[in-house]
Design an enzyme around this catalytic site. Structure first.
Site, PDB file in Angstrom:
ATOM      1  CB  CYS B  87      -0.950  -0.039   1.195  1.00  0.00           C
ATOM      2  SG  CYS B  87      -2.365   1.058   0.996  1.00  0.00           S
ATOM      3  CG  HIS B 195      -3.261  -3.652   3.444  1.00  0.00           C
ATOM      4  ND1 HIS B 195      -2.240  -2.964   4.072  1.00  0.00           N
ATOM      5  CD2 HIS B 195      -4.030  -2.718   2.835  1.00  0.00           C
ATOM      6  CE1 HIS B 195      -2.401  -1.662   3.862  1.00  0.00           C
ATOM      7  NE2 HIS B 195      -3.479  -1.479   3.112  1.00  0.00           N
ATOM      8  CD  GLU B 197      -0.413  -5.398   5.891  1.00  0.00           C
ATOM      9  OE1 GLU B 197      -0.156  -5.960   4.811  1.00  0.00           O
ATOM     10  OE2 GLU B 197      -0.837  -4.224   5.966  1.00  0.00           O
TER      11      GLU B 197
END
Ligand SMILES: Nc1ncnc2c1ncn2[C@@H]1O[C@H](COP(=O)(O)OP(=O)(O)O)[C@@H](O)[C@H]1O
Ligand SMILES: [Mg+2]
Lengths: 80, 221, 745, 80
Positions: B87, B195, B197
């Site tokens: 991002c 994302h 994560e």
């Protein structure tokens, strides 16, 4: 002195904001708008006396940070 | 495994990144403040987290890309250390020139947060190999400026060289050729808007992102 | 009239005085001071005695809320409410309004609303972990509505997304009653260590007072006062400006404050809210029974030549006041410099009990603090209750020919239609602990406690239709629905925050609405052991005598001990039995059905029997916690049919409803009777739950089966899911179009 | 004809972008920059012949959509 920098997208780079501005204006009844481009306006206060020096320094600022050479062009206006 | 997460003022996925890395390596990464001028020695992995570094002012990632710690990150990347930018981290990598193109305002102009279905374009990168023959995953996106742009020449090169790692199955932001993530020519730098994560935990967003970390960090220990 | 001459200090006349305080209040000031206040002092009184800071119209009634309970650590009075969630941790939360600023400047108004409520929470030592927002806009077709929606939503997202706190839920209504007074209520929830909670009271004298955060500019200085003596000749750059928020600075401020809080340096800390320096310094000193002395020359300033008056009344954002332990200033300096924030020692606490301000060497203010609090106006405003409405006899309304069409109409109505266009602009996943947010089929948002296996359930609710029809029942219902939304996930409801939005309290009928709602809420809170721990009052929401519908927004937080044991409404599957918990009399008064099918706002709202509410809720929660019930949904707007429709869409599975008898069919489907839940489970489990219900004396009846691609009633009235989904999901995007966005930011 | 519109924040309105630009330029060694302000630059293509008409129409566009009267000022440059 002051520097006024116009930063706009290079021709051919897609400009979602400009596009939205144009269609919104048309939508609001401003049919005469055939196209719009959106860019940035940056004004700097400089502790510099010499215009020539200011010009080169501001150009360096644009190349180093203010403009992204991949997608943007810029022009510089100096004033006392 | 020595890993590091770069922290800029305005980073807000740095903790999430650390949690994801530790989940795979079992060891907490070094959190490196943007004003450090050198990275810890012998890093095996560097992550640039999501967020709004420097408020996203001027251009997303522009100011972060010129912060004191970046020259050392660039050096490491050029030396072949795996670097993942997610991002805002992707935006920073673009601004450093480590990755080509530009990330523009989303075509719809609105911030987009959704669980984005992705296709894995190649499993032979250091960041996707653990996906094996999985070809479709879902990973959350959350960004305002993820609209990938590059000239046709660059786009063709990315395709020809197999450097497009992920594409959107339903393009949320107008990205050219549905591009969601790309690698550098060396294959050791990956930038992606989604994302991973945020998808390493069944209770939160699923586990489709785990393999990105397993790929680059050598799998669960 | 007090015999004090001169009655007005230099540069002040009656008009200026009355722009700041009422005539009575000015008299009080004269008596208290024994002299005429100067412009700075007058400005300070005007702030401290404003409705916003003094709660002069509402105080007597707010006292009716129950505010204590086994989990309550701090109730109203602190910056935010604090409840114990066990394991040495507390949850800190509050809700606040930013209505008027959002109407004037939607993006910045909403954004600064989010910033303000975040500061209320982290000033107490909590890391913010979730944001909610409750929005009320005017009629969808009102010329201003679309632009306000676009701006407010962009502003909330712009701020919350940047600070990196997930916006996990909220609610949105459209109603002509808000055409000229929209409501923007934001709620923040945070987590802290129980023994690391910070408060505002200055406990010691002689301690340094630090100003930290952003510089002070002329933001938001009250318009009326700007026309006054001091700025009569106000040049362009002296005009007040709308507060502009900077989420980047806020993010740095959060990290810097939490970092400082982890050191042993802070004695007291307070965010600068409305008229920041004034309220923060006065509140810190007086709540600690101390005095405070500030040298305004040291206040970091953004603009040239700011007067003491401007500095004290400025509403610049992202600023805090910190009282540190002597000798620890350097710790604070190091941390705030690291985060590139301003930090300056601007004064010290004293024993005098006075607020003393120095500027350019002169003393520009010297006020006794006690009277500012004690003598603060407190009104027992006259009120009369709204007269009761007759309830609607469902049999008097004829049953629509095709109830599938009726359901479709409701599910695409402004109140029921999907709000995805809104919440898809909010980062709901940052911090990686969001278990359920707006897009997920859960009656409350669920946020895991970082690093633990337990979670917070969070909801925001109120039904203004009901509050208009009957403030007292409406107040009860707002609390009950919040409690029910938490319960339907399996959470233990812990406590409540509120944001009481009403019209002009000087009108007895409006005051009647306020008192009715508060008393109804208070009764429900007592009956459900659901204390109010924080809140906010927003009055004068009216234009040209047109007041908003009474809107006591309720925010509530519950606790889920094991995040893996909870219920949602998205896993109904083929063959499941649909079990309705609770009784259906078919209450259609002030219902969505009445509004959108009969075009009437008439009738008494559904009655809330708090005993039944509690009994049914405790039963459902027990079934979820025992692991029996995994799919449950509370019944609210649109009744049984709309709840089934929401479950069907979320589960992508149809339902076959079987109506036998009781209320007339349309009332059975759309009645908004309270204290009801819908549980979907396989036949065996459903049977076990039904038996348990019988033993507990809880009404439970099978009302249909899950399955197919449509919703049917007794095999007829079919509404297929595709049509339903289209209508439900397209309404808001179609309303907003694409042309508004260019102007949103 | 073309219209070039400069939109900038009113004096006194907080300008975090400008602040960030200035401090970043200072960090990069351009100490002569004492202040920076960032605004918007919008360029419109208009199917309008008459400058007077263009002026009034573009002003209307600014008031209706392009500028936020509460916090922004603007100026308009027309060119053939
Ligand atoms: N302004 C908003 N911001 C975020 N989420 C919203 C907003 N308005 C509605 N939602 C979400 O839309 C869903 C439906 O809202 P609502 O009908 O009020 O739920 P309920 O009836 O259970 O209170 C919920 O998940 C809610 O969180
Ligand atoms: Mg609701």
């Amino acid at each position: 002195m002051k520097a006024r920098i116009h930063i706009y997208l290079k021709p051919g780079v897609l400009d979602p904001q400009g596009h939205a501005v144009a269609s919104s204006l048309n939508h609001l009844g401003f049919e005469e708008v055939s196209a719009a481009r959106q860019g940035k306006l940056i004004e700097l206060d400089l502790n510099t006396a010499d215009p020539g020096e200011a010009q080169t320094r501001v150009k360096a600022m644009c190349d180093k940070l203010l403009a992204n050479p991949v997608i943007e062009n810029y022009d510089i206006e100096l004033s006392a | 495994m020595k890993t590091a997460v770069i922290v800029f003022p305005g980073s807000n996925c740095d903790r999430d990144a650390a949690v994801a890395i530790e989940r795979v390596t079992g060891a907490a990464p070094a959190m490196v403040w943007h004003e450090e001028t050198s990275l810890p020695d012998g890093l095996d992995f560097i992550m640039l987290p999501g967020g709004f570094s420097y408020g996203d002012y001027l251009r997303c990632g522009a100011i972060a890309a010129r912060s004191p710690v970046l020259p050392d990150v660039i050096r490491a990347a050029e030396a072949g250390v795996p670097v993942l930018g997610v991002c805002n981290g992707f935006q920073v990598l673009i601004e450093t020139g480590l990755l080509p193109g530009a990330l523009m305002r989303n075509a719809g102009l609105r911030f987009v947060c959704e669980k984005a279905p992705l296709t894995i374009e190649t499993a032979n990168t250091r960041f996707t190999r653990a996906y094996g023959d999985t070809s479709a995953i879902t990973i959350p996106v959350a960004h305002h400026d993820g609209n990938y742009f590059a000239d046709d020449e660059t786009l063709n090169a990315l395709e020809a060289e197999g450097r497009i790692a992920f594409r959107y199955a339903a393009n949320p932001n107008g990205s050219a050729r549905d591009i969601a993530g790309i690698t550098n020519a060396g294959g050791n730098v990956l930038g992606m808007m989604p994302h991973p994560e945020r998808a390493v935990d069944a209770l939160h967003g699923g586990t489709d992102g785990l393999a990105v970390f397993e790929s680059v960090l050598g799998g669960a220990q | 009239m007090t015999e004090i001459t001169p009655r007005y200090a230099e540069g002040i006349d009656e008009q200026v005085a009355l722009e700041h305080v009422t005539a009575d209040e000015y008299e009080t000031i004269l008596t208290v001071l024994g002299r005429a206040p100067n412009i700075v002092e007058l400005g300070i009184f005007s702030v401290m005695w404003s409705e916003h800071c003094s709660y002069k119209s509402s105080r007597v009634h707010l006292a009716k809320f129950p505010t204590t309970g086994p989990r309550v650590v701090y109730g109203p009075g602190e910056n935010a409410g604090v409840v114990d969630i066990g394991d040495g941790q507390v949850c800190i939360f509050k809700m606040e309004s930013h209505n008027h600023p959002s109407f004037i400047e939607p993006y910045q108004g909403a954004a600064t609303g989010v910033g303000g409520i975040l500061r209320d929470v982290f000033t107490m030592g909590a890391r913010p972990v979730a944001l909610m927002n409750a929005l009320r806009f005017g009629a969808p077709d009102h010329p201003k509505t679309r632009q306000l929606v676009a701006g407010v939503v962009a502003g909330i997202g712009g701020y919350g997304n940047c600070v990196g706190v997930p916006t996990v839920g909220g609610e949105t209504n459209f109603d002509a009653g808000y055409n000229n007074n929209i409501l923007v209520n934001a709620m923040a929830v945070g987590l802290a260590e129980r023994d690391k909670v910070f408060t505002a009271a200055a406990k010691e004298s002689g301690y340094p007072v630090l100003y930290v955060g952003a510089k002070t500019g002329r933001d938001g200085i009250h318009g009326a006062t700007m026309a006054s003596a001091e700025f009569g000749e106000g040049a362009e750059e002296k005009r007040p400006t709308v507060q502009v928020g900077d989420p980047f600075t806020e993010k740095k401020l959060i990290e810097a404050c939490l970092e400082l809080m982890s050191e042993d340096a802070i004695s007291a800390i307070q965010d600068m809210g409305a008229a920041g320096l004034t309220s923060s310094s006065v509140e810190m000193a007086s709540s600690g029974g101390k005095g405070i002395e500030l040298d305004l020359d040291h206040v970091p300033q953004r603009e040239e030549a700011m007067s003491a008056y401007e500095m004290m009344l400025s509403e610049s954002q992202e600023r805090m006041l910190v009282i540190v332990k002597p000798g620890r200033e350097d710790v604070a300096e190091r941390i705030f410099k690291k985060w590139d924030l301003d930090v300056a020692v601007i004064g010290k606490t004293t024993e005098t009990g006075r607020l003393v301000l120095k500027h350019k060497g002169a003393t520009v203010c010297d006020l006794p603090l006690d009277p500012i609090g004690d003598k603060a106006p407190k009104y027992e405003r006259p009120y009369f209750p709204a007269e009761a409405r007759a309830s609607i006899d469902p049999a008097s309304l004829k049953t629509p020919a095709h109830l599938g069409e009726t359901l479709l109409t409701l599910m695409r109505s402004p109140d029921m239609a999907s709000k995805a266009w809104i919440f898809s602009q909010y980062d709901r996943h940052v911090m990686a602990d969001t278990v359920a947010s707006s897009e997920d089929p859960s009656d409350a948002a669920i946020v895991r406690v970082h690093g633990a296996n337990k979670a917070l359930a969070i909801t925001a609710d109120v039904t203004p239709r009901y509050c208009t029809a009957d403030p007292y029942e409406g107040g009860k219902q707002a609390i009950a629905e919040a409690w029910r939304n938490l319960t339907a996930t399996g959470a233990e409801p812990m406590a409540v925050t509120d944001c009481l939005n009403f019209g002009n309290p000087e009108r007895p009928e409006i005051m009647g609405q306020f008192v009715g709602c508060v008393e109804g809420m208070a009764e429900a809170c007592r009956a459900l052991d659901f204390p109010v721990v924080s809140g906010n009052v927003s009055l004068y929401n009216e234009t040209d005598g047109q007041a908003i519908p009474p809107t006591p927004a309720v925010g509530a937080v519950g606790l889920i001990e094991d995040a893996s044991v909870r219920a949602g409404f998205g896993c109904m599957s083929e063959g499941d039995v649909l079990l309705l918990i609770g009784e259906t009399r078919g209450e259609l008064g002030a219902s969505l059905y009445l509004r959108f099918i009969e075009n009437s706002e008439d009738g008494a709202p559904p009655h809330v029997d708090l005993g039944v509410e509690r009994r049914n809720g405790d039963f459902v929660r027990a079934q979820i916690r025992s692991g029996l019930a995994r799919t449950s949904h509370d019944l609210s707007d649109g009744g049984l049919a709309c709840a089934v429709a929401e479950m069907a869409l979320a589960s992508n599975c149809g339902a076959k409803l079987a109506y036998e008898d009781g209320a007339p069919l349309h009332a059975w489907l759309f009645g908004e009777d309270q204290a009801r839940y819908l549980i979907a489970a396989d036949a065996e489990t459903a049977d076990a739950i039904r038996k348990a219900a019988q033993e507990a004396g809880v009404p439970a009846s099978v009302i249909g089966l899950a399955g197919g691609e449509a919703i049917t009633v007794n095999g007829a009235h079919a509404l297929d899911l595709l049509t339903l989904r289209q209508a439900h999901e397209r309404w808001l995007p179609d309303l907003m179009g694409e042309d508004m966005q260019a102007a949103a930011e």
